[in-house]
Design a protein around this motif. Structure first.
Motif, PDB file in Angstrom:
ATOM      1  N   GLY A  65       0.778  -1.226   0.000  1.00 40.04           N
ATOM      2  CA  GLY A  65       0.000   0.000   0.000  1.00 40.04           C
ATOM      3  C   GLY A  65       0.811   1.277   0.000  1.00 40.04           C
ATOM      4  N   TYR A  66       1.439   1.598  -1.155  1.00 34.02           N
ATOM      5  CA  TYR A  66       2.057   2.913  -1.326  1.00 34.02           C
ATOM      6  C   TYR A  66       0.952   3.961  -1.382  1.00 34.02           C
ATOM      7  N   GLY A  67       1.266   5.176  -0.930  1.00 31.75           N
ATOM      8  CA  GLY A  67       0.266   6.222  -0.993  1.00 31.75           C
ATOM      9  C   GLY A  67       0.812   7.562  -0.555  1.00 31.75           C
ATOM     10  N   PRO A  68       0.008   8.613  -0.659  1.00 33.76           N
ATOM     11  CA  PRO A  68       0.485   9.978  -0.405  1.00 33.76           C
ATOM     12  C   PRO A  68       0.749  10.305   1.059  1.00 33.76           C
ATOM     13  N   LEU A  69       0.349   9.460   1.993  1.00 34.40           N
ATOM     14  CA  LEU A  69       0.644   9.673   3.412  1.00 34.40           C
ATOM     15  C   LEU A  69       1.788   8.789   3.891  1.00 34.40           C
ATOM     16  N   LEU A  70       2.422   8.101   2.970  1.00 37.09           N
ATOM     17  CA  LEU A  70       3.456   7.114   3.285  1.00 37.09           C
ATOM     18  C   LEU A  70       4.611   7.725   4.073  1.00 37.09           C
ATOM     19  N   GLY A  71       5.048   8.920   3.722  1.00 36.85           N
ATOM     20  CA  GLY A  71       6.189   9.521   4.390  1.00 36.85           C
ATOM     21  C   GLY A  71       5.950   9.782   5.855  1.00 36.85           C
ATOM     22  N   ARG A  72       4.734  10.129   6.216  1.00 41.00           N
ATOM     23  CA  ARG A  72       4.430  10.455   7.608  1.00 41.00           C
ATOM     24  C   ARG A  72       3.927   9.252   8.402  1.00 41.00           C
ATOM     25  N   PHE A  73       3.141   8.370   7.759  1.00 44.79           N
ATOM     26  CA  PHE A  73       2.485   7.298   8.506  1.00 44.79           C
ATOM     27  C   PHE A  73       2.836   5.892   8.018  1.00 44.79           C
ATOM     28  N   GLY A  74       3.696   5.761   7.020  1.00 38.64           N
ATOM     29  CA  GLY A  74       4.091   4.449   6.535  1.00 38.64           C
ATOM     30  C   GLY A  74       3.128   3.886   5.507  1.00 38.64           C
ATOM     31  N   LEU A  75       3.363   2.638   5.152  1.00 37.87           N
ATOM     32  CA  LEU A  75       2.504   1.923   4.216  1.00 37.87           C
ATOM     33  C   LEU A  75       1.128   1.662   4.820  1.00 37.87           C
ATOM     34  N   ALA A  76       0.168   1.368   3.963  1.00 36.46           N
ATOM     35  CA  ALA A  76      -1.129   0.908   4.471  1.00 36.46           C
ATOM     36  C   ALA A  76      -0.945  -0.327   5.347  1.00 36.46           C
ATOM     37  N   ALA A  77      -0.041  -1.225   4.938  1.00 35.70           N
ATOM     38  CA  ALA A  77       0.211  -2.447   5.714  1.00 35.70           C
ATOM     39  C   ALA A  77       0.748  -2.139   7.104  1.00 35.70           C
ATOM     40  N   ASP A  78       1.495  -1.061   7.242  1.00 35.30           N
ATOM     41  CA  ASP A  78       2.040  -0.691   8.550  1.00 35.30           C
ATOM     42  C   ASP A  78       0.950  -0.216   9.497  1.00 35.30           C
ATOM     43  N   ASN A  79      -0.216   0.107   8.949  1.00 38.86           N
ATOM     44  CA  ASN A  79      -1.327   0.606   9.757  1.00 38.86           C
ATOM     45  C   ASN A  79      -2.405  -0.446   9.991  1.00 38.86           C
ATOM     46  N   LEU A  80      -2.114  -1.696   9.619  1.00 37.08           N
ATOM     47  CA  LEU A  80      -3.033  -2.792   9.910  1.00 37.08           C
ATOM     48  C   LEU A  80      -2.842  -3.220  11.364  1.00 37.08           C
ATOM     49  N   LEU A  81      -3.924  -3.206  12.138  1.00 34.94           N
ATOM     50  CA  LEU A  81      -3.868  -3.555  13.551  1.00 34.94           C
ATOM     51  C   LEU A  81      -4.360  -4.969  13.835  1.00 34.94           C
ATOM     52  N   GLY A  82      -5.150  -5.515  12.937  1.00 32.68           N
ATOM     53  CA  GLY A  82      -5.681  -6.857  13.139  1.00 32.68           C
ATOM     54  C   GLY A  82      -6.633  -7.218  12.022  1.00 32.68           C
ATOM     55  N   ALA A  83      -7.000  -8.487  11.939  1.00 34.37           N
ATOM     56  CA  ALA A  83      -7.886  -8.930  10.862  1.00 34.37           C
ATOM     57  C   ALA A  83      -8.633 -10.184  11.267  1.00 34.37           C
ATOM     58  N   GLU A  84      -9.838 -10.316  10.726  1.00 31.08           N
ATOM     59  CA  GLU A  84     -10.584 -11.571  10.793  1.00 31.08           C
ATOM     60  C   GLU A  84     -10.360 -12.287   9.469  1.00 31.08           C
ATOM     61  N   VAL A  85      -9.944 -13.548   9.548  1.00 33.00           N
ATOM     62  CA  VAL A  85      -9.541 -14.285   8.353  1.00 33.00           C
ATOM     63  C   VAL A  85     -10.223 -15.642   8.326  1.00 33.00           C
ATOM     64  N   VAL A  86     -10.790 -15.990   7.174  1.00 32.73           N
ATOM     65  CA  VAL A  86     -11.295 -17.348   6.950  1.00 32.73           C
ATOM     66  C   VAL A  86     -10.192 -18.118   6.241  1.00 32.73           C
ATOM     67  N   SER A  88      13.320  15.717   1.499  1.00 33.52           N
ATOM     68  CA  SER A  88      11.954  16.131   1.830  1.00 33.52           C
ATOM     69  C   SER A  88      11.555  15.634   3.214  1.00 33.52           C
ATOM     70  N   PRO A  89      10.799  16.438   3.964  1.00 28.54           N
ATOM     71  CA  PRO A  89      10.329  16.013   5.282  1.00 28.54           C
ATOM     72  C   PRO A  89       9.281  14.907   5.155  1.00 28.54           C
ATOM     73  N   ASP A  90       9.033  14.217   6.254  1.00 29.09           N
ATOM     74  CA  ASP A  90       8.046  13.135   6.247  1.00 29.09           C
ATOM     75  C   ASP A  90       6.694  13.613   5.753  1.00 29.09           C
ATOM     76  N   GLU A  91       6.355  14.868   6.058  1.00 29.22           N
ATOM     77  CA  GLU A  91       5.026  15.376   5.735  1.00 29.22           C
ATOM     78  C   GLU A  91       4.798  15.577   4.237  1.00 29.22           C
ATOM     79  N   LEU A  92       5.859  15.594   3.452  1.00 27.13           N
ATOM     80  CA  LEU A  92       5.727  15.841   2.017  1.00 27.13           C
ATOM     81  C   LEU A  92       6.058  14.581   1.232  1.00 27.13           C
ATOM     82  N   THR A  93       5.077  14.072   0.510  1.00 25.76           N
ATOM     83  CA  THR A  93       5.272  12.943  -0.400  1.00 25.76           C
ATOM     84  C   THR A  93       4.796  13.385  -1.778  1.00 25.76           C
ATOM     85  N   VAL A  94       5.606  13.112  -2.795  1.00 26.13           N
ATOM     86  CA  VAL A  94       5.315  13.612  -4.133  1.00 26.13           C
ATOM     87  C   VAL A  94       5.313  12.465  -5.131  1.00 26.13           C
TER      88      VAL A  94
END
Length: 425
Positions: free
Chosen positions: A101-122, A192-198
């Motif tokens: 999960g690359y994205g425009p908030l990556l520099g400040r908050f990481g990948l989408a995967a880095d923000n996964l806290l838990g999951a229900e999985v079959v 570039s600072p964490d807050e700026l992703t281009v």
């Protein structure tokens, strides 16, 4: 099979196994290879499972397996929060997250995967588990960057952030200015600072001629980010732009703008490369390819990987690359003209695909091994083999433990001839 509950998914998985029918899972359905639909198989369609529950106090959301990124961001905005997503709202939130999960908030908050806290999985046997850092930790590790290869994620719990509004927009320069623009930009992005992703690349402009494309996102203090002498507006002074529209905007609006650029119904194919920077040699290859766009809908975009995304140790998740780099997205898109060709592979003789494959090959000498798994398919086995780096053996061990018969294959895994071993889940 339309699934509305986890029990529906469990029934579908068991039916597939009991009757020997191949199975696939449709979440957002946003895949150039169309892998959500397996020929002569059973599709578990999660598009009715789009509920998003926001816990504003603890800043997290519980997201249904079929929820789109736009669903999550819109729900979070109502609570003054946002989620880490990619650039498009039509992408399934779970699928994006599982692949990295690359994205425009990556520099400040990481990948989408880095923000996964838990999951229900079959799982492949139809059983249901809840996984997080303390429960089935190996499975949780694999879900963060290992792709949709370990079960059906019926819901995910993701971290939210108090940044519903960013400073963002689009800046276009004539392609004749590309050498100077890219050289100056390389120096800017390096510090570039964490807050700026281009996001940077080449797009056909309003008049159909190729342009240099900049899409900055500032996720810090809005006043500082929107200042005339601030980091975003400075990008519009690198040359003489043909378009420069930047300012404060809700994140839901930025996702909708990207969706408008790539409406459904067109034919398309995608490839990816990873480079450490855009050297003058790489810039020459990309500029030449942009001059030869075969369609006004194609694009070359590279996504900056920096800041917070680089700080987790490489082995902390299954995602295979943590050093600063640029993920290059090569998109060939064209009007189908009513053709029923497969969206992922299209017509093998088309000039659009020839353009794409030639560009992909031309970048190989400058690229690191591997690639972004969400953009890899059967045509690039050499990249698949190197995509997870030193995490490969552990990832295959988890796969062997939870899905020994390889029921799930949403994103490619490397073929391993050695014994992957076993791992607890």
């Amino acid at each position: 099979m339309r699934c509305a509950t986890t029990a529906d998914v469990q029934a579908g998985v068991r039916a597939s196994r009991n009757h020997g029918v191949p199975m696939s899972v449709r979440g957002g359905g946003h895949d150039f290879w169309g892998r959500a639909f397996r020929p002569n198989g059973l599709v578990l369609d999660l598009t009715d499972m789009r509920e998003v529950q926001v816990d504003a106090t603890h800043r997290h959301a519980t997201v249904g397996g079929g929820a789109l990124s736009s669903d999550v961001v819109s729900a979070a905005e109502r609570a003054g929060l946002t989620a880490v997503t990619g650039t498009a709202g039509s992408v399934g939130m779970v699928g994006l997250t599982l692949g990295g999960g690359y994205g425009p908030l990556l520099g400040r908050f990481g990948l989408a995967a880095d923000n996964l806290l838990g999951a229900e999985v079959v799982l492949a046997d139809g059983s249901r588990v809840n996984t997080d850092a303390e429960h089935h930790p190996d499975l949780f590790w694999a879900l963060r960057g290992g792709g949709g290869n370990f079960g059906v994620v019926t819901s995910a719990r993701i971290r939210l952030h108090p940044v519903p509004t960013v400073v963002s927009g689009t800046i276009l320069y004539p392609i004749a200015q590309s050498a100077g623009i890219l050289a100056d930009l390389g120096e800017i992005l390096q510090d570039s600072p964490d807050e700026l992703t281009v996001d940077v690349g080449f797009l056909p402009g309003p008049d159909g001629k190729p342009t240099v494309y900049l899409a900055p996102t500032w996720s810090g203090d809005l006043k500082a980010g929107n200042a005339e002498n601030g980091p975003v507006r400075a990008l519009a002074r690198l040359g003489t732009p043909v378009l420069a529209e930047v300012g404060p905007v809700d994140r839901s609006a930025t996702l909708a703008a990207t969706d408008a650029m790539f409406p459904p119904g067109r034919m398309g194919a995608i490839r990816t490369r990873t480079v450490l920077s855009v050297s003058s040699a790489i810039a020459t290859v990309l500029e030449r390819a942009a001059q030869e766009f075969t369609s006004p809908f194609s694009a070359i975009v590279w996504h900056q990987f920096h800041g917070a995304a680089t700080r987790p140790p490489l082995g902390s998740t299954a995602f295979g690359r943590r050093e600063p780099h640029l993920m290059v997205e090569l998109i060939s898109m064209w009007e189908s003209g009513g053709s029923n060709s497969h969206v992922g592979r299209g017509d093998g003789g088309s000039p659009h695909l020839r353009w794409l494959e030639e560009l992909h090959a031309a970048l190989e000498p400058f690229s690191s091994p591997g690639g972004y798994v969400n953009f890899l398919g059967p045509e690039t086995p050499d990249q698949v083999a190197n995509s997870y780096g030193p995490n490969t053996q552990r990832l295959l061990a988890v796969k062997s433990a939870v899905d020994p018969d390889a029921v799930f294959a949403a994103t490619p895994l490397p073929i391993d001839t050695a014994d992957a071993g076993s791992a607890p889940v």
